[in-house]
Design a protein around this motif. Structure first.
Motif, PDB file in Angstrom:
ATOM      1  N   MET A  33       7.672  38.109 -20.042  1.00 40.80           N
ATOM      2  CA  MET A  33       8.533  37.631 -19.055  1.00 40.80           C
ATOM      3  C   MET A  33       8.866  36.164 -19.212  1.00 40.80           C
ATOM      4  O   MET A  33       7.737  35.283 -19.282  1.00 40.80           O
ATOM      5  N   GLU A  34       9.985  35.622 -19.362  1.00 39.97           N
ATOM      6  CA  GLU A  34       9.929  34.463 -19.676  1.00 39.97           C
ATOM      7  C   GLU A  34      10.596  33.273 -18.228  1.00 39.97           C
ATOM      8  O   GLU A  34      10.411  32.114 -18.106  1.00 39.97           O
ATOM      9  N   LEU A  35      11.178  34.185 -17.541  1.00 39.42           N
ATOM     10  CA  LEU A  35      11.918  33.245 -16.233  1.00 39.42           C
ATOM     11  C   LEU A  35      12.284  34.528 -15.207  1.00 39.42           C
ATOM     12  O   LEU A  35      12.324  35.748 -15.212  1.00 39.42           O
ATOM     13  N   ILE A  36      11.585  34.070 -14.060  1.00 38.99           N
ATOM     14  CA  ILE A  36      12.105  34.584 -12.565  1.00 38.99           C
ATOM     15  C   ILE A  36      12.614  33.838 -11.961  1.00 38.99           C
ATOM     16  O   ILE A  36      12.101  32.759 -11.481  1.00 38.99           O
ATOM     17  N   ALA A  37      13.866  34.521 -11.471  1.00 42.73           N
ATOM     18  CA  ALA A  37      14.579  33.543 -10.386  1.00 42.73           C
ATOM     19  C   ALA A  37      14.974  34.324  -9.236  1.00 42.73           C
ATOM     20  O   ALA A  37      15.382  35.517  -9.349  1.00 42.73           O
ATOM     21  N   LYS A  38      14.881  33.646  -8.135  1.00 38.99           N
ATOM     22  CA  LYS A  38      15.169  34.417  -6.816  1.00 38.99           C
ATOM     23  C   LYS A  38      16.240  33.855  -6.116  1.00 38.99           C
ATOM     24  O   LYS A  38      16.392  32.374  -6.060  1.00 38.99           O
ATOM     25  N   SER A  39      17.215  34.498  -5.746  1.00 38.21           N
ATOM     26  CA  SER A  39      18.359  34.054  -4.734  1.00 38.21           C
ATOM     27  C   SER A  39      18.479  34.708  -3.457  1.00 38.21           C
ATOM     28  O   SER A  39      17.481  35.493  -3.305  1.00 38.21           O
ATOM     29  N   LYS A  40      19.666  34.488  -2.649  1.00 34.40           N
ATOM     30  CA  LYS A  40      19.556  35.192  -1.583  1.00 34.40           C
ATOM     31  C   LYS A  40      19.768  36.804  -1.503  1.00 34.40           C
ATOM     32  O   LYS A  40      19.386  37.332  -0.634  1.00 34.40           O
ATOM     33  N   LYS A  41      20.524  37.143  -2.683  1.00 34.44           N
ATOM     34  CA  LYS A  41      20.900  38.432  -2.979  1.00 34.44           C
ATOM     35  C   LYS A  41      19.797  39.372  -3.585  1.00 34.44           C
ATOM     36  O   LYS A  41      19.553  40.475  -3.545  1.00 34.44           O
ATOM     37  N   SER A  42      19.141  38.603  -4.582  1.00 35.78           N
ATOM     38  CA  SER A  42      18.148  39.300  -5.873  1.00 35.78           C
ATOM     39  C   SER A  42      17.342  38.544  -6.446  1.00 35.78           C
ATOM     40  O   SER A  42      17.124  37.266  -6.165  1.00 35.78           O
ATOM     41  N   ILE A  43      16.374  39.259  -6.902  1.00 39.11           N
ATOM     42  CA  ILE A  43      15.265  38.684  -7.769  1.00 39.11           C
ATOM     43  C   ILE A  43      15.828  39.089  -9.280  1.00 39.11           C
ATOM     44  O   ILE A  43      15.810  40.197  -9.505  1.00 39.11           O
ATOM     45  N   VAL A  44      15.833  38.107 -10.248  1.00 35.76           N
ATOM     46  CA  VAL A  44      16.060  38.132 -11.562  1.00 35.76           C
ATOM     47  C   VAL A  44      14.985  37.810 -12.327  1.00 35.76           C
ATOM     48  O   VAL A  44      14.447  36.820 -12.485  1.00 35.76           O
ATOM     49  N   ILE A  45      14.864  38.801 -13.138  1.00 38.04           N
ATOM     50  CA  ILE A  45      13.595  38.501 -14.466  1.00 38.04           C
ATOM     51  C   ILE A  45      14.061  38.802 -15.816  1.00 38.04           C
ATOM     52  O   ILE A  45      14.705  39.823 -16.078  1.00 38.04           O
ATOM     53  N   VAL A  46      13.770  37.822 -16.378  1.00 42.18           N
ATOM     54  CA  VAL A  46      14.372  37.880 -17.802  1.00 42.18           C
ATOM     55  C   VAL A  46      13.105  37.980 -18.830  1.00 42.18           C
ATOM     56  O   VAL A  46      12.287  36.987 -18.600  1.00 42.18           O
ATOM     57  N   SER A  47      13.175  38.927 -19.299  1.00 39.88           N
ATOM     58  CA  SER A  47      12.182  39.322 -20.653  1.00 39.88           C
ATOM     59  C   SER A  47      12.665  39.323 -21.966  1.00 39.88           C
ATOM     60  O   SER A  47      13.913  39.629 -22.104  1.00 39.88           O
ATOM     61  N   THR A  48      12.022  38.674 -22.871  1.00 39.42           N
ATOM     62  CA  THR A  48      12.315  38.601 -24.361  1.00 39.42           C
ATOM     63  C   THR A  48      11.316  39.387 -25.027  1.00 39.42           C
ATOM     64  O   THR A  48       9.987  39.422 -24.564  1.00 39.42           O
ATOM     65  N   PHE A  49      11.781  40.017 -25.936  1.00 36.97           N
ATOM     66  CA  PHE A  49      10.955  40.957 -26.978  1.00 36.97           C
ATOM     67  C   PHE A  49      11.192  40.431 -28.624  1.00 36.97           C
ATOM     68  O   PHE A  49      12.520  40.148 -28.706  1.00 36.97           O
TER      69      PHE A  49
END
Length: 124
Positions: A33-49
């Protein structure tokens, strides 16, 4: 005779003067996991392989920026332009409730130095 030798020399220089970028394969990239971003509507996790260590964070941030601009689609190949290289890979998006998981699988890294690296799965 001199003209023939000069012509052969000149033609051989032309034939071998074109530079081909070396293509190498690699089998061991970074996964995580490289990035975890939280907004009012959702949580976004960006993973790279299969990522290259020096550019993985920058590429993850650019993938997140594409997602927030609604330019990212599920199961589609993308080329991301970074500061050091262009990265081509497949993007998979998983959604569950308010959680969004974006997985980006590196397939090819085209370094601006001319080197091209292609991911090859290690079988051993």
């Amino acid at each position: 005779m001199k003209k023939i030798i000069f012509s052969i020399f000149f033609l051989s220089q032309i034939a071998f003067s074109q530079t081909n970028h070396p293509v190498e394969s690699y089998s061991f990239g970074q996964n995580g996991m490289e990035l975890i971003a939280k907004s009012k509507k959702s949580i976004v996790i960006v993973s790279t392989f299969n990522a290259k260590m020096t550019i993985r964070e920058e590429i993850a941030r650019k993938i997140y920026n594409l997602y927030t601009a609604n330019k990212l689609e599920d199961n589609k190949k993308y080329t991301i332009a970074g500061d050091e290289a262009n990265v081509t890979g497949n993007c998979i998006i998983h959604r569950k409730n308010n959680l969004v998981a974006i997985e980006f699988y590196y397939e090819k890294v085209e370094w601006y130095s001319g080197l091209v690296e292609v991911y090859k799965k290690y079988i051993g």
